[in-house]
Design an enzyme around this catalytic site. Structure first.
Site, PDB file in Angstrom:
ATOM      1  N   ARG A   1       0.864  -1.193   0.000  1.00  0.00           N
ATOM      2  CA  ARG A   1       0.000   0.000   0.000  1.00  0.00           C
ATOM      3  C   ARG A   1       0.895   1.237   0.000  1.00  0.00           C
ATOM      4  O   ARG A   1       1.840   1.320   0.771  1.00  0.00           O
ATOM      5  CB  ARG A   1      -0.934  -0.012   1.225  1.00  0.00           C
ATOM      6  CG  ARG A   1      -1.842  -1.265   1.231  1.00  0.00           C
ATOM      7  CD  ARG A   1      -3.015  -1.112   2.174  1.00  0.00           C
ATOM      8  NE  ARG A   1      -3.922  -0.082   1.687  1.00  0.00           N
ATOM      9  CZ  ARG A   1      -4.874   0.474   2.432  1.00  0.00           C
ATOM     10  NH1 ARG A   1      -5.011   0.111   3.707  1.00  0.00           N
ATOM     11  NH2 ARG A   1      -5.666   1.396   1.933  1.00  0.00           N
TER      12      ARG A   1
ATOM     13  N   ASP B   1      -2.964   9.115   7.547  1.00  0.00           N
ATOM     14  CA  ASP B   1      -2.095   8.117   6.917  1.00  0.00           C
ATOM     15  C   ASP B   1      -0.704   8.669   6.629  1.00  0.00           C
ATOM     16  O   ASP B   1       0.267   7.916   6.583  1.00  0.00           O
ATOM     17  CB  ASP B   1      -2.736   7.563   5.649  1.00  0.00           C
ATOM     18  CG  ASP B   1      -3.908   6.664   6.010  1.00  0.00           C
ATOM     19  OD1 ASP B   1      -5.006   7.189   6.283  1.00  0.00           O
ATOM     20  OD2 ASP B   1      -3.708   5.439   6.078  1.00  0.00           O
TER      21      ASP B   1
END
Lengths: 341, 341
Positions: free
Chosen positions: A87, A233
């Protein structure tokens, strides 16, 4: 109910894709299993995938068969690369893998290599737990008695392996005796709000009302929301923050309605190599996450879809950033640089 | 593919809850069937439920058995009241029913009553088709060649029984030879964007990309959207506009990103009895629309839910309102009063 747990030579994770209806634990023995688990969001949330990356690297290390330190380091590098490719957006994953590789690079006795790397992964996990514990306590000071808090996506224990970031702050405020309520955005496409945030808050005894993402602005305009708090994030040097798609919209709506917008994240989420948010890579995920839910199709066959998993909230929309080392306010850049020195 | 069609003494509707995967037509013989169809959103969209209200009243009239005009009018009033109680927000429904009752009040020969009321319902329908045809043509002038247009919910032929409002403008712009593209918000909870807007635009040959509601702001911030166009359920004297939940958020995001925000609606959507938007009744619908996704449960059992079906966009966020009588710009109130005189 731990999101991830080290079992000696395997990692046990709670499969978050099956929540809230099924609590299924998976025992992962190979780093490739961790690659799949992260890619498929069986474990997700920026701090949690940092921890998962560390344990994934440890799993990889346990399977390497060589007496040569340089060969070990080469193979370990490949393991870390595969884990890093899962990711692209959350910084915590890359930071954890850098720590693991850095630790591997300093190994002088091949007999101790695996033990040292497992210990480092556990250390990363413990530090993350401690960071979320501290930031939850600090952040709770910002939550007023009687507040109704909006949150987007899921930034609780599941997402962090510890106390949670946004939900850590909320749960801590509740434990301080404050009467608080939460509105949880369902968070399409993967419904982390509907599936995970409501489940965690219900378990913690915090009153929660589930809404669709499109309702957040309405309740702000109706003066029903006291503040917004979300996780992150990746946070760049200037305070720009990548978080789950839809966070930017919530931040703009909060500003328009004069509602404080807080970001809660451990320092492992910061990326001083990037000056500002437009440099953060945004993961594009598969179309069927938008056109289907649990196998049920919601759109005509073959329709074009866009599915960015994150967006960037420019720092001007953020009231404060809550970390384990303190609460940052504008101008963020100065505070971020000082904090991470 | 007509949303509703008068068949002589029944009304045939396309069941919109089954789209896009099944095209099921229902033939309604009693006004109670129309009450259910409107309540369950088998027919929906403000102009369409106006037309459906008219035909529903006609169905009711056909079943009344009395030779007394006053008794007929009393029973007809009950029919209209039941139809009016189906959904509270869209003005068009109430306006159509007022017209039907007004027509009934002028009846002098009981033998002609049913024929006159059926004719009035057909007239309402034809006027609505003509209004959307005109406003689509007027509105298309606002759409530039090469534009990428964002729309929320569904305001196409299905929602209007005619050419569409927001989608009428878009389809007309396409037919004028303009190269345009559309981003369609899926529009949770009932997915009218994913299910209906994509289907109608695909059928019309307009390139469409489906996104979740939470992505609209992201694409605006990325400069991917040239303008926003939506329909309306009720527009008050000052230009405030009720439309599908999430419209307010889209409008705020458009303003923040300097993107024109257009509302397209026939004059039957305006309500001069209300000075401003906070007076518009907002329909609250059932919790299971939010906790379930096409029948699949997405949230813990028994969780609290809010489910307002509409929100109000204050007129300051609206660039222009497109009607069949012209395009209104600020200050709206003056133009609205002049137009509806």
């Amino acid at each position: 109910m731990k999101a991830i747990e080290w079992m000696g030579n395997t990692a046990k994770i709670l499969d978050q894709t099956q929540l809230p209806h099924k609590e299924v634990f998976l025992e992962l023995a190979r780093y490739q299993d961790m690659v799949s688990a992260i890619t498929e969001l069986k474990i997700r949330g920026a701090p949690a995938i940092g921890v998962a990356g560390g344990y994934g690297a440890a799993l990889g290390a346990l399977k390497i068969k060589t007496a040569s330190i340089s060969e070990f380091q080469r193979e370990f590098h490949t393991v870390c690369q595969k884990l890093a490719a899962t990711r692209p957006t959350a910084k915590n994953l890359f930071l954890a893998l850098e720590r693991m590789e850095n630790t591997a690079s300093k190994i002088t006795d091949i007999k101790q290599a695996k033990e040292i790397l497992v210990a480092e992964a556990i250390k990363i996990h413990n530090e993350e737990i401690e960071a979320t514990r501290k930031l939850s306590r600090l952040g709770a000071e910002l939550i007023k008695d009687g507040a109704t808090i909006l949150t987007h996506c899921n930034a609780g224990p599941l997402a962090t392996t510890g106390y949670g970031t946004a939900l850590g702050v909320i749960i801590q405020a509740k434990e301080q005796g404050k009467k608080i309520k939460v509105f949880a955005d369902e968070t399409r496409p993967l419904l982390q709000g509907a599936r995970l945030t409501t489940w965690e808050l219900k378990n913690a005894g915090v009153p929660v009302t589930l809404i669709t993402d499109s309702m957040a602005g309405y309740f702000m305009s109706q003066r029903k929301i006291s503040c917004v708090i979300v996780g992150a994030d990746r946070i760049t040097t200037n305070g720009d923050t990548a978080n789950k798609i839809g966070t930017y919209s919530v931040a703009v709506l909060a500003k328009e309605n004069n509602i404080p917008f807080y970001v809660a994240a451990p320092t492992t989420t910061f990326d001083l190599s990037l000056a500002s948010g437009e440099l953060i890579p945004i993961e594009e995920r598969k179309a069927n996450e938008v056109t289907h839910f649990q196998g049920v199709s919601t759109a005509p066959e073959g329709i074009s879809v866009a599915n960015p998993a994150f967006d960037v909230t420019p720092h001007r929309y953020i009231t404060a950033i809550i970390t384990e080392k303190g609460i940052l306010r504008k101008p963020f850049e100065e505070g971020i640089r000082r904090m991470l020195k």
